[in-house]
Design an enzyme around this catalytic site. Structure first.
Site, PDB file in Angstrom:
ATOM      1  N   TYR A   1     144.052  60.198 165.456  1.00 41.19           N
ATOM      2  CA  TYR A   1     144.955  59.564 164.300  1.00 41.19           C
ATOM      3  C   TYR A   1     145.069  58.621 164.902  1.00 41.19           C
ATOM      4  O   TYR A   1     146.145  57.628 165.987  1.00 41.19           O
ATOM      5  CB  TYR A   1     146.187  61.068 164.952  1.00 41.19           C
TER       6      TYR A   1
ATOM      7  N   ASP B   1     144.423  51.115 169.538  1.00 42.71           N
ATOM      8  CA  ASP B   1     145.992  52.080 168.749  1.00 42.71           C
ATOM      9  C   ASP B   1     146.678  52.728 170.569  1.00 42.71           C
ATOM     10  O   ASP B   1     146.180  53.523 170.610  1.00 42.71           O
ATOM     11  CB  ASP B   1     145.227  53.041 168.114  1.00 42.71           C
TER      12      ASP B   1
ATOM     13  N   LYS C   1     156.339  53.637 168.248  1.00 48.27           N
ATOM     14  CA  LYS C   1     157.141  53.922 169.019  1.00 48.27           C
ATOM     15  C   LYS C   1     158.227  53.229 170.072  1.00 48.27           C
ATOM     16  O   LYS C   1     158.810  53.059 169.587  1.00 48.27           O
ATOM     17  CB  LYS C   1     156.411  55.286 169.541  1.00 48.27           C
TER      18      LYS C   1
HETATM   19  P1  KE4 Z   1     153.939  56.616 162.616  1.00 42.97           P
HETATM   20  O1  KE4 Z   1     152.876  56.206 161.467  1.00 42.97           O
HETATM   21  O2  KE4 Z   1     153.810  57.650 162.751  1.00 42.97           O
HETATM   22  O3  KE4 Z   1     155.293  55.488 163.406  1.00 42.97           O
HETATM   23  O4  KE4 Z   1     152.546  56.547 163.654  1.00 42.97           O
HETATM   24  C1  KE4 Z   1     151.229  56.814 163.435  1.00 42.97           C
HETATM   25  C2  KE4 Z   1     150.390  56.863 165.151  1.00 42.97           C
HETATM   26  C3  KE4 Z   1     149.708  56.223 164.921  1.00 42.97           C
HETATM   27  N1  KE4 Z   1     148.494  56.363 165.912  1.00 42.97           N
HETATM   28  C4  KE4 Z   1     148.530  56.693 166.949  1.00 42.97           C
HETATM   29  C5  KE4 Z   1     148.112  56.855 167.822  1.00 42.97           C
HETATM   30  C6  KE4 Z   1     149.626  58.137 166.640  1.00 42.97           C
HETATM   31  O5  KE4 Z   1     150.057  59.189 167.042  1.00 42.97           O
HETATM   32  C7  KE4 Z   1     150.650  57.971 165.323  1.00 42.97           C
HETATM   33  C8  KE4 Z   1     151.453  58.915 165.032  1.00 42.97           C
HETATM   34  N2  KE4 Z   1     152.159  60.146 166.034  1.00 42.97           N
HETATM   35  C9  KE4 Z   1     152.454  61.053 165.462  1.00 42.97           C
HETATM   36  C10 KE4 Z   1     151.923  62.210 167.177  1.00 42.97           C
HETATM   37  N3  KE4 Z   1     150.396  62.099 167.227  1.00 42.97           N
HETATM   38  C11 KE4 Z   1     153.560  61.161 165.241  1.00 42.97           C
HETATM   39  C12 KE4 Z   1     155.063  62.714 164.970  1.00 42.97           C
HETATM   40  C13 KE4 Z   1     155.215  63.063 163.751  1.00 42.97           C
HETATM   41  O6  KE4 Z   1     153.430  62.499 163.017  1.00 42.97           O
HETATM   42  O7  KE4 Z   1     155.757  63.190 163.575  1.00 42.97           O
END
Ligand code: KE4
Length: 425
Positions: free
Chosen positions: A142, A237, A265
């Protein structure tokens, strides 16, 4: 009715699903999400006064534990100077210099406001730099919710990407090819078919969105070799792994250098921050230096920079924290393994440093297909029990457990005792 239940009743009236991000709704385990009022160290506290040992850590940022004094102090100081100027500021320069000093593959970096934005921008940059359109992502990985990456999982190596969300036109995903994590031959196949059209391969160097799936030996090195052979860019990523597996992320941990890296994060210390960076010759294509447009009102926001700089500075000053986290995790997952073995419950435990996952399957989990063999109903029952007994786990089998510096041996023992109660009582 609990306060969380009452709040959730109100929330669903005015917010889709009652939340601002789907996983928070507890949809895959059932029950009402806990409405959290505050957090400190390894603990969360909900509206009804319940205390939890937290293994989500805001989905990664809280590697030092919640409400770290130095981070809060830096934010409070920054707030006194105003929240946002929409102009160049010194903290942005300091953050950029800090990231470039920590990550050898990065000569230049651009701050954005989320991991999604970082990935979306890095993909656009890779396409602009290579003048190619296709990208390869891995089923089960993801990378945020930008249209081109919401591709149906397992849409097969032969077909172009099929949208995995309403509202995504097939035109947005037709250049997105899916490959299988830890299966280099699925990547080779795409490059043999259309290598000259492929701008980039984007990969989570440790897949942490199908639970936690480490790269098999040679997988990341193989991606590097294939991209070099065909002139495509390799994008790591590191939104989750960045500053989590080590101060220089997964690329330092595994010794493989990508062309571009995305962050989120931890880089924001809990504030909304994303970033993408890489080689100077590529990054200088980003506006206003070059022709790849990307912008953001709150990008490099001084308050968010204060949080991120404080957190990265602490981590840079204490490289021993990573050894401590690794040691803690080794012990924790080792004891977890003993409990599960004793229980007779089919299980797999994957972990890399302080990132880990307990699967409910007897199949080794090394890719999306094997991750899917996990019994999500068994996970849901386990997760509901643990949350109701003060252990706050990600409410989905396909997320990670995050340990922090605030998770003491005592708290880990307390968690394992609850697990033993559940599995062996
Ligand atoms: P954000 O747009 O949520 O800050 O990041 C997206 C993203 C991009 N790349 C990786 C590897 C990620 O894990 C994420 C977002 N992670 C999720 C948890 N698996 C965020 C939690 C959520 O969607 O509320």
């Amino acid at each position: 009715m609990t306060k969380s239940e009452a709040l959730f009743q109100r929330a669903v009236q005015v917010m889709p699903g009652g939340v601002n991000s789907p996983v928070r709704a507890f949809g895959s385990i059932g029950g009402t999400p806990k409405f959290i009022t505050r957090a400190e160290g390894a603990y969360l506290y909900d509206e009804d006064g319940n205390q939890y040992i937290d293994y989500i850590g805001s989905w990664g940022p809280m590697i030092l534990g919640h409400a770290n004094g130095e981070v809060l102090g830096a934010v409070a100081e920054a707030c006194k100077r105003g929240l946002s100027f929409g102009a160049a500021t010194a903290p942005e320069v300091e953050m950029a210099e800090l990231v470039c000093s920590l990550i050898p593959s990065i000569d230049m970096v651009r701050m954005v406001n989320s991991g999604t934005e970082a990935v979306m921008s890095a993909i656009r940059l890779a396409r602009g730099y290579t003048k190619r359109n296709k990208i390869i992502k891995f089923t089960g990985c993801y990378h945020g919710h930008s249209d081109g990456l919401l591709v149906k999982a397992g849409s097969g190596a032969m077909t172009s990407g099929i949208p995995d969300s309403l509202g995504v036109p097939v035109g947005c995903t037709q250049d997105t090819l899916s490959a299988e994590y830890n299966h280099l031959e699925s990547v080779e196949g795409h490059f043999q078919r259309c290598g000259e059209e492929i701008a980039a391969v984007i990969v989570e160097p440790v897949a942490a969105n199908m639970g936690v799936v480490p790269p098999k030996p040679g997988f990341l090195e193989g991606l590097r070799r294939i991209c070099d052979t065909y002139g495509a860019l390799l994008i790591f990523d590191e939104v989750i792994t960045g500053f989590r597996l080590g101060i220089d992320g997964a690329q330092g941990y595994y010794g493989v250098r990508p062309d571009l890296t995305t962050f989120g994060k931890i880089i924001g210390g809990g504030m909304p921050v994303g970033a993408y960076g890489g080689k100077r010759e590529i990054m200088e294509l980003v506006a206003p230096a070059g022709g790849v447009y990307q912008a953001g009102t709150l990008s490099g926001n001084p308050v968010a920079m204060a949080a991120g700089i404080a957190m990265l500075t602490i981590l840079k000053k204490h490289p021993e924290y990573y050894q401590e986290l690794d040691k803690k995790a080794e012990g924790f997952y080792g004891k977890m393994q003993e409990i599960l073995k004793k229980s007779g419950q089919p299980y797999q435990i994957n972990h890399v440093g302080s990132l880990g996952c307990l699967y409910f399957t007897s199949t080794e989990v090394a890719d999306y297909e094997s991750a899917k063999t996990s019994d999500t109903k068994a996970f849901a029952s386990y997760c509901r029990y643990m949350v109701s007994h003060g252990i706050y786990l990600a409410p989905s089998q396909f997320e990670a457990m995050f340990l922090s510096m605030a998770h003491t041996e005592e708290l880990l023992e307390q968690t394992l005792r609850q697990m033993e109660q559940y599995f062996c009582a």
